[in-house]
Design a protein around this motif. Structure first.
Motif, mmCIF file in Angstrom:
data_model
loop_
_atom_site.group_PDB
_atom_site.id
_atom_site.type_symbol
_atom_site.label_atom_id
_atom_site.label_comp_id
_atom_site.label_asym_id
_atom_site.label_seq_id
_atom_site.Cartn_x
_atom_site.Cartn_y
_atom_site.Cartn_z
ATOM 1 N N ARG A 117 109.562 7.431 8.997
ATOM 2 C CA ARG A 117 109.019 7.698 7.664
ATOM 3 C C ARG A 117 107.664 7.011 7.502
ATOM 4 O O ARG A 117 107.511 5.809 7.735
ATOM 5 N N ILE A 118 106.668 7.810 7.082
ATOM 6 C CA ILE A 118 105.292 7.337 6.910
ATOM 7 C C ILE A 118 104.858 7.636 5.480
ATOM 8 O O ILE A 118 105.044 8.758 4.994
ATOM 9 N N TRP A 119 104.279 6.650 4.828
ATOM 10 C CA TRP A 119 103.858 6.801 3.424
ATOM 11 C C TRP A 119 102.366 6.569 3.300
ATOM 12 O O TRP A 119 101.831 5.575 3.808
ATOM 13 N N SER A 120 101.681 7.471 2.615
ATOM 14 C CA SER A 120 100.263 7.347 2.304
ATOM 15 C C SER A 120 100.117 7.125 0.805
ATOM 16 O O SER A 120 100.463 7.983 0.002
ATOM 17 N N MET A 121 99.557 5.941 0.440
ATOM 18 C CA MET A 121 99.410 5.575 -0.972
ATOM 19 C C MET A 121 98.148 4.753 -1.151
ATOM 20 O O MET A 121 98.038 3.685 -0.534
ATOM 21 N N PRO A 122 97.143 5.216 -1.882
ATOM 22 C CA PRO A 122 97.066 6.475 -2.602
ATOM 23 C C PRO A 122 96.657 7.610 -1.662
ATOM 24 O O PRO A 122 95.864 7.411 -0.743
ATOM 25 N N ARG A 228 95.087 2.226 1.933
ATOM 26 C CA ARG A 228 93.711 1.875 2.286
ATOM 27 C C ARG A 228 92.780 1.987 1.087
ATOM 28 O O ARG A 228 92.786 2.970 0.370
ATOM 29 N N ASN A 229 91.991 0.931 0.909
ATOM 30 C CA ASN A 229 90.939 0.909 -0.114
ATOM 31 C C ASN A 229 91.481 1.087 -1.529
ATOM 32 O O ASN A 229 90.868 1.735 -2.363
ATOM 33 N N LEU A 230 92.636 0.490 -1.793
ATOM 34 C CA LEU A 230 93.203 0.467 -3.137
ATOM 35 C C LEU A 230 93.205 -0.944 -3.702
ATOM 36 O O LEU A 230 92.818 -1.171 -4.844
ATOM 37 N N CYS A 257 98.842 -0.324 7.109
ATOM 38 C CA CYS A 257 97.425 -0.206 7.455
ATOM 39 C C CYS A 257 96.610 -0.285 6.165
ATOM 40 O O CYS A 257 96.823 0.512 5.243
ATOM 41 N N LEU A 258 95.682 -1.234 6.102
ATOM 42 C CA LEU A 258 94.816 -1.416 4.947
ATOM 43 C C LEU A 258 93.404 -0.931 5.263
ATOM 44 O O LEU A 258 93.084 -0.601 6.406
ATOM 45 N N GLY A 259 92.544 -0.906 4.235
ATOM 46 C CA GLY A 259 91.138 -0.605 4.451
ATOM 47 C C GLY A 259 90.457 -1.723 5.224
ATOM 48 O O GLY A 259 90.944 -2.861 5.271
ATOM 49 N N HIS A 260 89.306 -1.429 5.806
ATOM 50 C CA HIS A 260 88.678 -2.386 6.717
ATOM 51 C C HIS A 260 88.183 -3.649 6.019
ATOM 52 O O HIS A 260 87.955 -4.672 6.673
ATOM 53 N N THR A 261 88.020 -3.631 4.695
ATOM 54 C CA THR A 261 87.584 -4.827 3.973
ATOM 55 C C THR A 261 88.748 -5.581 3.345
ATOM 56 O O THR A 261 88.531 -6.599 2.681
ATOM 57 N N GLU A 262 89.960 -5.116 3.540
ATOM 58 C CA GLU A 262 91.127 -5.709 2.892
ATOM 59 C C GLU A 262 91.937 -6.548 3.885
ATOM 60 O O GLU A 262 91.980 -6.236 5.079
ATOM 61 N N SER A 263 92.594 -7.583 3.370
ATOM 62 C CA SER A 263 93.406 -8.461 4.213
ATOM 63 C C SER A 263 94.695 -8.824 3.495
ATOM 64 O O SER A 263 94.663 -9.400 2.407
ATOM 65 N N MET A 264 95.819 -8.495 4.085
ATOM 66 C CA MET A 264 97.099 -8.857 3.498
ATOM 67 C C MET A 264 97.382 -10.349 3.666
ATOM 68 O O MET A 264 98.122 -10.938 2.883
ATOM 69 N N PRO A 277 94.783 -2.652 20.365
ATOM 70 C CA PRO A 277 93.469 -2.274 20.923
ATOM 71 C C PRO A 277 92.607 -1.454 19.971
ATOM 72 O O PRO A 277 91.370 -1.599 19.964
ATOM 73 N N ASP A 278 93.235 -0.611 19.159
ATOM 74 C CA ASP A 278 92.456 0.273 18.293
ATOM 75 C C ASP A 278 92.172 -0.298 16.911
ATOM 76 O O ASP A 278 91.205 0.105 16.255
ATOM 77 N N ALA A 279 93.024 -1.201 16.419
ATOM 78 C CA ALA A 279 92.870 -1.680 15.050
ATOM 79 C C ALA A 279 93.710 -2.925 14.806
ATOM 80 O O ALA A 279 94.687 -3.178 15.520
ATOM 81 N N ILE A 280 93.335 -3.670 13.770
ATOM 82 C CA ILE A 280 94.161 -4.766 13.264
ATOM 83 C C ILE A 280 94.979 -4.220 12.101
ATOM 84 O O ILE A 280 94.420 -3.669 11.139
ATOM 85 N N VAL A 281 96.287 -4.339 12.169
ATOM 86 C CA VAL A 281 97.166 -3.891 11.095
ATOM 87 C C VAL A 281 98.085 -5.056 10.731
ATOM 88 O O VAL A 281 97.963 -6.158 11.258
#
Length: 288
Positions: A117-122, A228-230, A257-264, A277-281
């Protein structure tokens, strides 16, 4: 929609007093977590003046009274303030990370035919969840071995209707390779294209507010969340609420997965950064 200038109608050059602006910003914050204030006065007045005119409210105070008693009117207000700038294959490195690293890790705890299950919000007008569906069909060899469910959610009800319809212009489609464009999008008039029916039916859309847990209750839990970017539009308190809700909606050891300027990491200790290798999540921390 054409937005009239702030001094149109019968409300003068400054239709919102300081108290009016503060109360409207409080309503937006309570309903969405988005933070606005005096520094965004022009941006706010443009939208609110238009809504006042549409409702034929006698004054800003009268319009605020309508907002307080009409959830549908509040929904229209929130819709007018959401930012829906997006396009297909946005931040493609995260899609590569999904197929190359995240899902191979997720399926370690699953068997063939199990749900992922994958969720995209927003989800805005659907570009992001549909991009996930297309990317996996094109780039993940095991896509047919599992039951993949993709859900898109947004607080903006008008944009959700656009997502379900699946019509897109050149700006939304500019990053998609031509062969994929021709395979998954049918030509329409006015240089638009429409996503093919099978792909539209592969994504479920539902209204949801990331800072309102009851609005998310029916969604269930997810293996991967794209948010991302919320969080950049929230203050610290709203970000903490959002992080708590995201944590509750993730399966143990699930990914976000967050936007590139966001940090959990700066918001919650219940997630840990993972450098692929492709991204920091970020991953639900679980028991270490």
């Amino acid at each position: 929609m054409v937005i009239p200038p702030a001094n149109s109608g019968n409300f003068g050059a400054d239709p919102l007093s300081g108290a009016d602006l503060e109360e409207i910003c409080a309503i937006i914050y309570q309903r969405s977590g988005m933070v606005f204030g005096e520094t965004k006065r022009y941006y706010i007045e443009r939208r609110v003046t238009d809504l006042i005119s549409q409702r034929k409210a006698q004054s800003a105070r009268n319009y605020i009274s309508i907002l307080r008693g009409d959830l549908r009117e509040t929904e229209l207000l929130i819709n007018s303030f959401t930012v829906n700038e997006t396009y297909f294959y946005r931040e493609q490195h995260q899609l590569a990370c999904l197929s190359n690293s995240i899902l191979p890790d997720v399926i370690k705890a699953k068997g063939p035919g199990d749900r992922i299950r994958i969720w995209s919000m927003p989800c805005s007008s659907g570009e992001e969840p549909y991009s996930i569906a297309i990317w996996l069909l094109e780039n993940w060899p095991l896509v047919d071995a599992y039951n993949i469910e993709i859900t898109g959610s947004d607080i903006d009800t008008a944009i959700l209707r656009q997502a379900v319809d699946g019509y897109y212009g050149q700006r939304s489609l500019s990053k998609i390779p031509k062969d994929i464009l021709d395979r998954y999008f049918e030509p329409e008039k006015d240089q638009q294209r429409r996503l093919i029916g099978d792909l539209r039916e592969s994504v479920t859309f539902a209204k949801g507010n990331i800072v309102d847990r009851p609005s998310l209750a029916a969604l269930g839990r997810f293996d991967v969340i794209f948010c991302r970017n919320l969080l950049i539009y929230f203050d610290e308190a709203a970000r903490e609420i959002a992080a708590r809700n995201i944590h509750e909606l993730l399966y143990p050891r699930g990914y976000i997965c967050l936007g590139h300027t966001e940090s959990m990491s700066r918001i919650s200790e219940t997630f840990e950064p993972v450098r692929f290798p492709d991204a920091i999540v970020y991953r639900e921390a679980g028991d270490k």
